[in-house]
Design an enzyme around this catalytic site. Structure first.
Site, mmCIF file in Angstrom:
data_model
loop_
_atom_site.group_PDB
_atom_site.id
_atom_site.type_symbol
_atom_site.label_atom_id
_atom_site.label_comp_id
_atom_site.label_asym_id
_atom_site.label_seq_id
_atom_site.Cartn_x
_atom_site.Cartn_y
_atom_site.Cartn_z
ATOM 1 N N LYS A 14 2.723 -4.077 -10.944
ATOM 2 C CA LYS A 14 1.593 -4.419 -11.831
ATOM 3 C C LYS A 14 0.611 -3.250 -11.952
ATOM 4 C CE LYS A 14 -0.027 -7.909 -9.612
ATOM 5 N NZ LYS A 14 0.816 -8.290 -8.477
ATOM 6 N N ARG A 89 -5.275 -16.349 -10.004
ATOM 7 C CA ARG A 89 -4.103 -16.670 -9.190
ATOM 8 C C ARG A 89 -4.060 -18.116 -8.728
ATOM 9 N NH1 ARG A 89 -2.623 -11.748 -5.095
ATOM 10 N NH2 ARG A 89 -3.345 -10.105 -6.455
ATOM 11 N N ARG A 128 6.109 1.366 0.205
ATOM 12 C CA ARG A 128 4.733 1.671 -0.171
ATOM 13 C C ARG A 128 3.801 1.596 1.038
ATOM 14 N NH1 ARG A 128 1.546 -1.982 -4.503
ATOM 15 N NH2 ARG A 128 1.244 -3.292 -2.674
ATOM 16 N N ARG A 134 -1.207 1.018 3.735
ATOM 17 C CA ARG A 134 -1.994 -0.177 3.420
ATOM 18 C C ARG A 134 -2.001 -1.128 4.614
ATOM 19 N NH1 ARG A 134 -1.390 -2.974 -2.469
ATOM 20 N NH2 ARG A 134 -1.680 -4.777 -1.119
ATOM 21 N N ARG A 145 2.786 -12.945 1.528
ATOM 22 C CA ARG A 145 2.188 -12.815 0.201
ATOM 23 C C ARG A 145 3.168 -13.200 -0.907
ATOM 24 N NH1 ARG A 145 0.242 -7.605 -1.001
ATOM 25 N NH2 ARG A 145 1.231 -6.728 0.810
HETATM 26 P P1 ADP Z 1 -0.593 -7.712 -4.199
HETATM 27 O O1 ADP Z 1 -0.280 -7.784 -5.655
HETATM 28 O O2 ADP Z 1 0.187 -6.690 -3.462
HETATM 29 O O3 ADP Z 1 -0.679 -9.044 -3.526
HETATM 30 P P2 ADP Z 1 -3.374 -7.226 -4.720
HETATM 31 O O4 ADP Z 1 -3.881 -5.845 -4.632
HETATM 32 O O5 ADP Z 1 -3.341 -7.832 -6.067
HETATM 33 O O6 ADP Z 1 -2.001 -7.134 -4.028
HETATM 34 O O7 ADP Z 1 -4.207 -8.193 -3.760
HETATM 35 C C1 ADP Z 1 -4.346 -7.916 -2.385
HETATM 36 C C2 ADP Z 1 -5.022 -9.085 -1.691
HETATM 37 O O8 ADP Z 1 -6.334 -9.290 -2.231
HETATM 38 C C3 ADP Z 1 -4.325 -10.436 -1.846
HETATM 39 O O9 ADP Z 1 -3.282 -10.603 -0.918
HETATM 40 C C4 ADP Z 1 -5.506 -11.387 -1.579
HETATM 41 O O10 ADP Z 1 -5.812 -11.461 -0.220
HETATM 42 C C5 ADP Z 1 -6.659 -10.686 -2.277
HETATM 43 N N1 ADP Z 1 -6.784 -11.107 -3.688
HETATM 44 C C6 ADP Z 1 -6.579 -10.313 -4.776
HETATM 45 N N2 ADP Z 1 -6.769 -10.999 -5.915
HETATM 46 C C7 ADP Z 1 -7.092 -12.266 -5.551
HETATM 47 C C8 ADP Z 1 -7.384 -13.464 -6.272
HETATM 48 N N3 ADP Z 1 -7.374 -13.497 -7.612
HETATM 49 N N4 ADP Z 1 -7.681 -14.567 -5.568
HETATM 50 C C9 ADP Z 1 -7.691 -14.559 -4.234
HETATM 51 N N5 ADP Z 1 -7.408 -13.481 -3.490
HETATM 52 C C10 ADP Z 1 -7.105 -12.343 -4.127
#
Ligand code: ADP
Length: 204
Positions: A14, A89, A128, A134, A145
């Protein structure tokens, strides 16, 4: 003026596709994950509040996430459109965003879904994690996740499908092929980039 969402399992690419779309459509990418990580790294109040949740791979509470997105969408650069990455989400976030946009007389143009098999994305994330260090990318968190995404977020896509907003694209394969698929499907809906010079090399 383009308002887009990009959705997909963690590791589907993404961020990479968002960067390209953001450049082409001349809109800011708003990534809730990046905002949370920046706050964690900067040890802000928000960062300290969410660190344990993000590290465990769980979702940050909706009230906190919704407030964060409202603030970010209220900044001037988001007036002319945006690309939201990683939000909404949850059911609550989908409702919240819908109300926020409609209260401003705005609506989404499309939702881009990157489709990718769990094992393929787990493998990408392992690499990654090593490359970027990370802290939320331990093997356990990676698996967790994926589960959270499949359980909480994937079912929400039906809402966008019913509204005719959903574009589904195979997220596996070379980056420019995936971009090509996205741009083709956007163009088929009359959503074209105002910034075609940036498209050179994208294959479209
Ligand atoms: P990935 O796509 O690898 O899960 P992101 O960078 O989108 O990673 O998100 C990393 C973390 O940030 C998620 O695992 C969650 O803990 C938090 N997070 C991100 N976006 C949201 C959201 N819309 N609602 C709740 N938690 C979120």
């Amino acid at each position: 003026m383009t308002r887009l969402l990009i959705v997909g399992p963690p590791g589907a690419g993404k961020g990479t596709q968002a960067a390209l779309l953001s450049q082409l459509f001349d809109v800011p990418t708003i990534s809730t994950g990046d905002i949370f990580r920046a706050n964690i790294a900067g040890e802000t109040e928000l960062g300290l509040q969410v660190k344990a949740i993000v590290d465990a791979g769980d979702y940050v509470p909706d009230t906190l996430t919704n407030a964060l997105v409202t603030d970010r969408l209220s900044e001037a650069d988001a007036d002319g459109g945006f690309l939201l990455d990683g939000y909404p989400r949850t059911v609550d976030q989908v409702r919240y965003l819908e109300e926020l946009l409609s209260s401003r007389g705005h609506q989404l143009d499309a939702v881009v879904r990157l489709v990718a098999d769990t094992e393929a994305v787990v493998e990408r994330l392992r690499l990654r994690a090593v490359q970027l260090g990370r802290t939320d990318d331990t093997e356990e968190a990676i698996r967790h996740r994926q589960d959270v995404y499949r359980r909480e977020t994937e079912p929400l896509l039906a809402v966008f499908r019913e509204k005719g907003l959903l574009i589904e694209v195979d997220g596996l394969g070379p980056i420019d092929e995936v971009s090509g698929r996205i741009l083709e499907q956007l163009a088929a809906r009359g959503i074209t980039a105002p910034n075609p010079s940036a498209a050179s090399g994208s294959g479209v």
